[in-house]
Design an enzyme around this catalytic site. Sequence first.
Site, short mmCIF file in Angstrom:
data_model
loop_
_atom_site.label_atom_id
_atom_site.label_comp_id
_atom_site.label_asym_id
_atom_site.label_seq_id
_atom_site.Cartn_x
_atom_site.Cartn_y
_atom_site.Cartn_z
N ASP A 2 -2.69 0.73 7.76
CA ASP A 2 -1.50 1.59 7.65
C ASP A 2 -0.43 1.24 8.68
O ASP A 2 0.31 2.12 9.15
CB ASP A 2 -1.89 3.08 7.79
CG ASP A 2 -2.84 3.53 6.69
OD1 ASP A 2 -2.78 2.96 5.59
OD2 ASP A 2 -3.64 4.44 6.94
N ASN A 25 0.86 -1.19 0.00
CA ASN A 25 0.00 0.00 0.00
C ASN A 25 0.89 1.24 0.00
O ASN A 25 1.94 1.26 0.64
CB ASN A 25 -0.87 0.00 1.26
CG ASN A 25 -1.77 1.21 1.36
OD1 ASN A 25 -2.51 1.53 0.43
ND2 ASN A 25 -1.71 1.91 2.48
N THR A 26 0.45 2.28 -0.72
CA THR A 26 1.14 3.56 -0.62
C THR A 26 0.27 4.52 0.19
O THR A 26 -0.95 4.58 0.00
CB THR A 26 1.49 4.14 -2.00
OG1 THR A 26 2.07 5.45 -1.82
CG2 THR A 26 0.29 4.26 -2.91
N HIS A 27 0.94 5.24 1.10
CA HIS A 27 0.22 6.10 2.04
C HIS A 27 0.87 7.49 2.04
O HIS A 27 2.10 7.59 2.09
CB HIS A 27 0.27 5.49 3.44
CG HIS A 27 -0.46 6.30 4.46
ND1 HIS A 27 -1.83 6.28 4.58
CD2 HIS A 27 -0.01 7.18 5.38
CE1 HIS A 27 -2.19 7.09 5.55
NE2 HIS A 27 -1.11 7.67 6.06
C1 GRF Z 1 -2.53 8.85 -2.82
O1 GRF Z 1 -2.00 9.94 -2.12
C2 GRF Z 1 -2.63 7.64 -1.95
O2 GRF Z 1 -1.55 7.47 -1.08
C3 GRF Z 1 -3.88 7.97 -1.18
O3 GRF Z 1 -4.76 8.40 -2.19
C4 GRF Z 1 -4.00 9.07 -3.19
C5 GRF Z 1 -4.38 8.47 -4.51
O4 GRF Z 1 -4.26 9.42 -5.52
N1 GRF Z 1 -4.34 6.91 -0.35
P1 GRF Z 1 -4.75 9.14 -7.02
O5 GRF Z 1 -6.22 8.77 -6.97
O6 GRF Z 1 -3.91 8.02 -7.57
O7 GRF Z 1 -4.49 10.43 -7.74
#
Ligand code: GRF
Length: 209
Positions: free
Chosen positions: A161, A123-125
């Site tokens: 997270d 996951n990216t946060h």
């Molecule tokens: C990212 O900042 C991600 O970490 C968060 O939502 C955002 C997604 O952005 N949970 P997008 O929809 O890909 O522009």
Amino acid sequence: MRAHLTACFPASRRLPYVIRVVVLASGTGSLTQALLDAEASGALQARIVAVGTDRPAPVERLAQTARRATFQLPPADFPSRADWDVAMAQAVSLFNPALVVSAGFMRVLGPGFLDRWGRVTINTHPALLPAFPGAHAVRDALAAGVTVTGCTVHRMTLQMDAGPILAQTRVPVEDGDDEASLHERIKAAERTQLVDVINQIADGAIVLA
Ligand code: GRF
């Protein structure tokens, strides 16, 4: 097997490993688009084989424009969250990925999903975890008055997270930043970091044990 291949072929003659990736996303999809762009330019050692959503979202159109499979599974269509988790796991299984990437997927995935896919789900946060977990990480960082925030890629676990951290990038908060401007700069860092982490997983430099 990898050691054997490495011994047989010097680095200069080796083709990069390319892994199959399913992306899960709920929003505008700029991170997904960045992965598709990186793939198209040869900068990503992955093939985005499908994009899954939990709601109607612009990211679906991005994926379809790039001629990728999409699936949309809103939790409201299932009798329970447990049923939804299992349906998500089954949908992902259809694409046989080596890696599942949650890139702006605004739902918690439960045991019915993670028992099957948790070992290879990242996951990216948009914060430097463990600081500012949750859905409003950028807003919370601004409210706390921090001068530096950033982004984190971590393994997904049952606790939101909180899985093991794989990479982090710092992003300074600038004078006059609001939530939108800060989030946009964080997302720029997320795009680069996510490509880098996926490539390291493909290469075996990061092992999702
Ligand atoms: C990212 O900042 C991600 O970490 C968060 O939502 C955002 C997604 O952005 N949970 P997008 O929809 O890909 O522009």
